[in-house]
Design a protein around this motif. Structure first.
Motif: not given
Length: 268
Positions: A118-128, A75-81, A180-186
């Protein structure tokens, strides 16, 4: 929708974009445009879909016995997608500009704004990672019965055989997904396209969701449905579903964020 690049280079990354209001009719338009991009990009688009599917197959073979961890990572696919789809955004932008949708240049698309991406990817990884741990805790506290297979877990969740477990799992997972959707939609298309900084992009994404709550909720549901079909086919469906969502997200960004010449400075 065409995009004018003139005058864009002079805008600082902290300039806040003008956010448009849309209605639910935009969603099928995004999906239709995404499907056209899938067809025009051809093998380049399918390559990314195969990468998503291969990641799912790898997780299945490695973690299938650790059902709680596997469920969290899947389900973490949806977080780092959003981060993994940057190459698809690049393909859509190339098609938009009339350039050949070649795979090679898109493989390093993230380098266009490396510090912020890279900063945003690191945040997504932490959330995952937090979500994967939370998933295991929910299983330990609320899942009853013997050691299940992953199929047993999916059946239990979908049929509410264990309603307390299902409600807690959906509630906790929904919190992470909504964040994640809120901060990552666009935000990642915005960072990729305009070199926007990560904080401005995340706030812009939240503004998009706040200004268009109904349509964005439907858009989130559409993404979950499409990716869920990919999961239900033991990840094979991701070969088509993930490129479609990635290309459609690019068109969502184009509809929701105004052209550069309309941008205004972010509030200090």
């Amino acid at each position: 929708m065409s995009h004018n690049d003139s005058g864009q280079a002079g805008l600082p990354a902290s300039h806040f974009p003008v956010i448009r209001s849309i209605d639910a009719a935009a969603i099928p338009r995004w999906l239709a445009a995404g499907w056209r991009d899938c067809r025009r990009a051809g093998g380049a688009s399918v390559f990314y879909g195969i990468c998503f599917a291969a990641a799912g197959w790898l997780m299945y073979f490695v973690f299938a016995e650790a059902y709680a961890l596997f469920a969290g990572l899947t389900t973490g696919f949806l977080l780092v997608g959003p981060f993994l789809a940057i190459g698809l955004y690049d393909l859509s932008r190339r098609i938009e500009r009339g350039e050949p949708p070649r795979l090679g240049p898109t493989l390093a698309a993230w380098r266009a704004n490396l510090p912020n991406v890279g900063l945003f990817a690191a945040l997504l990884t932490i959330v995952l990672l937090i979500w994967a741990r939370a998933s295991m805790v929910v299983f330990a506290l609320f899942f009853t019965g013997g050691l299940p297979t992953f199929a047993d877990v999916v059946q239990s969740v979908l049929t509410f055989e264990q309603p307390e477990f299902s409600l807690v799992y959906f509630a906790v997972g929904g919190f992470f997904a909504a964040f994640v959707f809120g901060i990552g939609a666009i935000s990642l298309p915005l960072m990729f396209d305009r070199k926007t900084d990560a904080v401005t992009a995340a706030i812009a994404s939240l503004v998009v969701c706040g200004r268009n709550p109904g349509p964005m909720l439907l858009w989130a549901g559409s993404i979950v449905l499409l990716v869920g079909i990919g999961f239900a086919t033991l990840f094979t469906g991701l070969v088509i579903a993930t490129p479609l969502v990635g290309h459609a997200t690019w068109h969502a960004y184009r509809d929701l964020v105004a052209e550069h010449e309309d941008a205004v400075p972010a509030a200090s």
